[in-house]
Design a protein around this motif. Structure first.
Motif, short mmCIF file in Angstrom:
data_model
loop_
_atom_site.label_atom_id
_atom_site.label_comp_id
_atom_site.label_asym_id
_atom_site.label_seq_id
_atom_site.Cartn_x
_atom_site.Cartn_y
_atom_site.Cartn_z
N LYS A 2 43.12 34.52 55.30
CA LYS A 2 42.10 35.66 54.91
C LYS A 2 41.11 35.01 54.15
O LYS A 2 41.47 34.09 53.22
N THR A 3 39.99 35.32 54.59
CA THR A 3 38.66 34.75 54.10
C THR A 3 38.15 35.94 52.99
O THR A 3 37.32 34.86 51.94
N ASP A 4 38.54 36.90 52.78
CA ASP A 4 37.76 37.71 51.83
C ASP A 4 38.36 37.72 50.32
O ASP A 4 39.82 37.44 50.61
N THR A 5 37.73 37.87 49.30
CA THR A 5 38.74 37.62 48.14
C THR A 5 38.96 39.09 47.57
O THR A 5 38.43 39.80 47.62
N SER A 6 39.89 39.06 46.78
CA SER A 6 40.37 40.33 46.24
C SER A 6 40.40 40.42 44.77
O SER A 6 40.79 39.16 44.08
N THR A 7 39.80 41.34 44.09
CA THR A 7 40.04 41.43 42.75
C THR A 7 41.32 41.97 42.25
O THR A 7 41.56 41.76 41.09
N GLU A 8 42.29 42.51 43.10
CA GLU A 8 43.64 43.06 42.68
C GLU A 8 44.39 41.69 42.37
O GLU A 8 44.45 40.99 43.12
N SER A 9 45.11 41.76 41.19
CA SER A 9 46.21 40.77 40.99
C SER A 9 47.54 41.32 41.06
O SER A 9 47.93 42.42 40.36
N ALA A 10 48.27 40.59 41.54
CA ALA A 10 50.10 41.00 41.74
C ALA A 10 50.45 40.62 40.41
O ALA A 10 51.46 41.08 39.82
N THR A 23 59.53 21.68 22.74
CA THR A 23 58.64 20.93 23.71
C THR A 23 57.85 21.87 24.44
O THR A 23 58.31 22.83 25.25
N THR A 24 56.47 22.11 24.31
CA THR A 24 55.67 23.15 24.98
C THR A 24 55.09 22.36 26.32
O THR A 24 54.66 21.41 26.15
N ILE A 25 55.46 23.25 27.47
CA ILE A 25 54.99 22.90 28.64
C ILE A 25 53.71 23.47 29.11
O ILE A 25 52.77 22.85 29.55
N ILE A 26 53.56 24.83 28.87
CA ILE A 26 52.34 25.50 29.21
C ILE A 26 51.69 26.09 27.90
O ILE A 26 52.33 26.46 27.33
N GLU A 27 50.48 25.70 27.85
CA GLU A 27 49.87 26.21 26.63
C GLU A 27 48.65 27.27 26.95
O GLU A 27 47.61 26.74 27.77
N ALA A 28 48.71 28.55 26.52
CA ALA A 28 47.67 29.20 26.40
C ALA A 28 46.67 29.49 27.75
O ALA A 28 45.55 29.25 27.94
N LEU A 29 47.72 29.75 28.81
CA LEU A 29 47.10 29.75 30.31
C LEU A 29 47.02 31.25 30.83
O LEU A 29 47.76 32.20 30.47
N ASP A 30 45.82 31.33 31.35
CA ASP A 30 45.52 32.51 31.86
C ASP A 30 45.25 32.46 33.28
O ASP A 30 44.65 31.22 33.65
N LEU A 31 45.85 33.11 34.06
CA LEU A 31 45.93 33.01 35.51
C LEU A 31 45.99 34.45 36.16
O LEU A 31 46.87 35.21 35.71
N ALA A 32 45.26 34.66 37.27
CA ALA A 32 45.62 35.89 38.22
C ALA A 32 45.95 35.54 39.46
O ALA A 32 45.15 34.71 40.02
N ILE A 33 47.09 35.74 39.90
CA ILE A 33 47.61 35.67 41.30
C ILE A 33 46.87 36.83 42.34
O ILE A 33 47.38 37.87 42.09
N PRO A 34 46.30 36.58 43.11
CA PRO A 34 45.69 37.43 44.01
C PRO A 34 46.80 38.19 44.86
O PRO A 34 47.35 37.49 45.36
N ALA A 35 46.81 39.51 44.80
CA ALA A 35 47.69 40.31 45.60
C ALA A 35 47.39 40.06 47.07
O ALA A 35 46.31 40.12 47.50
N GLY A 36 48.52 40.13 47.81
CA GLY A 36 48.49 39.82 49.36
C GLY A 36 48.15 38.60 49.90
O GLY A 36 47.38 38.52 50.90
N ARG A 37 48.03 37.63 49.16
CA ARG A 37 47.35 36.20 49.36
C ARG A 37 48.62 35.24 49.10
O ARG A 37 49.58 35.53 48.44
N ILE A 38 48.38 33.91 49.82
CA ILE A 38 49.25 32.96 49.63
C ILE A 38 48.38 32.03 48.31
O ILE A 38 47.37 31.58 48.75
N THR A 39 49.35 31.81 47.41
CA THR A 39 48.75 30.90 46.27
C THR A 39 49.76 29.64 46.35
O THR A 39 51.03 29.84 46.29
N ALA A 40 49.19 28.31 46.21
CA ALA A 40 49.74 27.37 46.32
C ALA A 40 49.68 26.56 44.57
O ALA A 40 48.35 26.43 44.25
N LEU A 41 50.60 26.27 43.97
CA LEU A 41 50.52 25.43 42.98
C LEU A 41 50.75 24.05 43.03
O LEU A 41 51.66 23.77 43.75
#
Length: 276
Positions: A2-10, A23-41
């Motif tokens: 899918k090539t269009d971008t979605s503003t909706e976040s799951a 031991t802190t692993i993740i620090e003050a992280l802001d992230l929005a996972i697009p709904a209906g998309r495949i996200t790779a970390l």
């Protein structure tokens, strides 16, 4: 893809910090996972990818910040409600000894059952469907511990699919699989996304597979997000150098047209010097 971008976040995080003991692993992280998309970390070992995935799945309680599932704080939802909406496949899952493949996959239906609603025809249908699409139906009556690593991984993915959630989180779903089965699993996840609009978040080590299958890429380094966006924006030579400490060339994948990382190791550098 899918090539269009979605503003909706799951799934969304706001100032999320995750830690194990002191031991802190993740620090003050802001992230929005697009709904209906495949996200790779993506990112090097120890950068926090798996910890972030566990935080998104409510398996690690935040040290600070919040995780939202469809705009609701995930920690304000019941465990059963989360399990109906979000499926998680961790690294190295463990099952009780002697459990058959069918019994494992059927466990994916437990969130949909209760005191007044036991095993139903719908549970049977989703279980059989998950067995079929992961190609483990012929192994259904075999004990899980009698299978090869690749077969076991497909059985665990089948259990996650049987849960029938809108959001799937998978930590290295291609672990233990040979190349043919890696592509088979990734094609399966792609098909689920395309035909059923499932939101899929997965940790992948193979950068080229991540670019080929993901709509959205999140590159992590030392518990922070180095870059995020569509693969053509994120997969750069500078990113590979800064995140992985590796020189590379980014070219177009001759099959998919997506970015392809060609690493430059010592042998490559020496060959170029000899050619010069």
């Amino acid at each position: 893809m899918k090539t269009d971008t979605s503003t909706e976040s799951a799934l969304t995080t706001r100032k999320l910090s995750l830690a194990y003991a002191d031991t802190t692993i993740i620090e003050a992280l802001d992230l929005a996972i697009p709904a209906g998309r495949i996200t790779a970390l993506v990112g090097p070992n120890g950068c926090g990818k798996s910890t972030l995935l566990k935080g998104l799945a409510r398996l690690v309680k935040p040290k600070a910040g919040v995780v939202y599932l469809d705009s609701a704080s995930i920690f304000k939802l019941s465990t059963k409600e989360v399990a109906k909406r979000l499926g998680m496949l961790p690294q190295g899952p463990v099952a009780p000894e002697g459990l058959t493949v069918r019994e494992l996959v059927a466990q994916g239906r437990y969130p949909h059952q209760g005191w007044l609603q036991q095993w139903s025809q719908e549970d049977e249908r989703f279980t059989e469907q998950a067995l079929a699409i992961t190609s483990v139906a012929e192994l259904a009556d075999r004990p899980l511990d009698s299978l090869s690593g690749g077969q076991r991984q497909r059985a665990w993915i089948a259990m996650t699919l049987a849960q029938n959630t809108d959001v799937l989180l998978l930590d290295e779903p291609t672990t233990f699989l040979d190349l043919a089965h890696q592509i088979e699993v990734l094609d399966l996840l792609y098909e689920l996304n395309q035909t059923q609009n499932r939101t899929i978040v997965m940790v992948l080590h193979d950068l080229n597979q991540a670019c080929r299958y993901a709509d959205y890429l999140v590159a992590m380094r030392q518990g922070c997000i180095y870059a995020q966006g569509i693969p053509t924006k994120v997969m750069t030579e500078a990113m590979v150098r800064e995140v992985f400490g590796l020189e590379s060339r980014i070219v177009a994948d001759p099959v998919a047209g997506t970015p392809m990382c060609v690493p430059i190791g010592r042998k490559s550098r020496e060959a170029r010097l000899h050619q010069g």
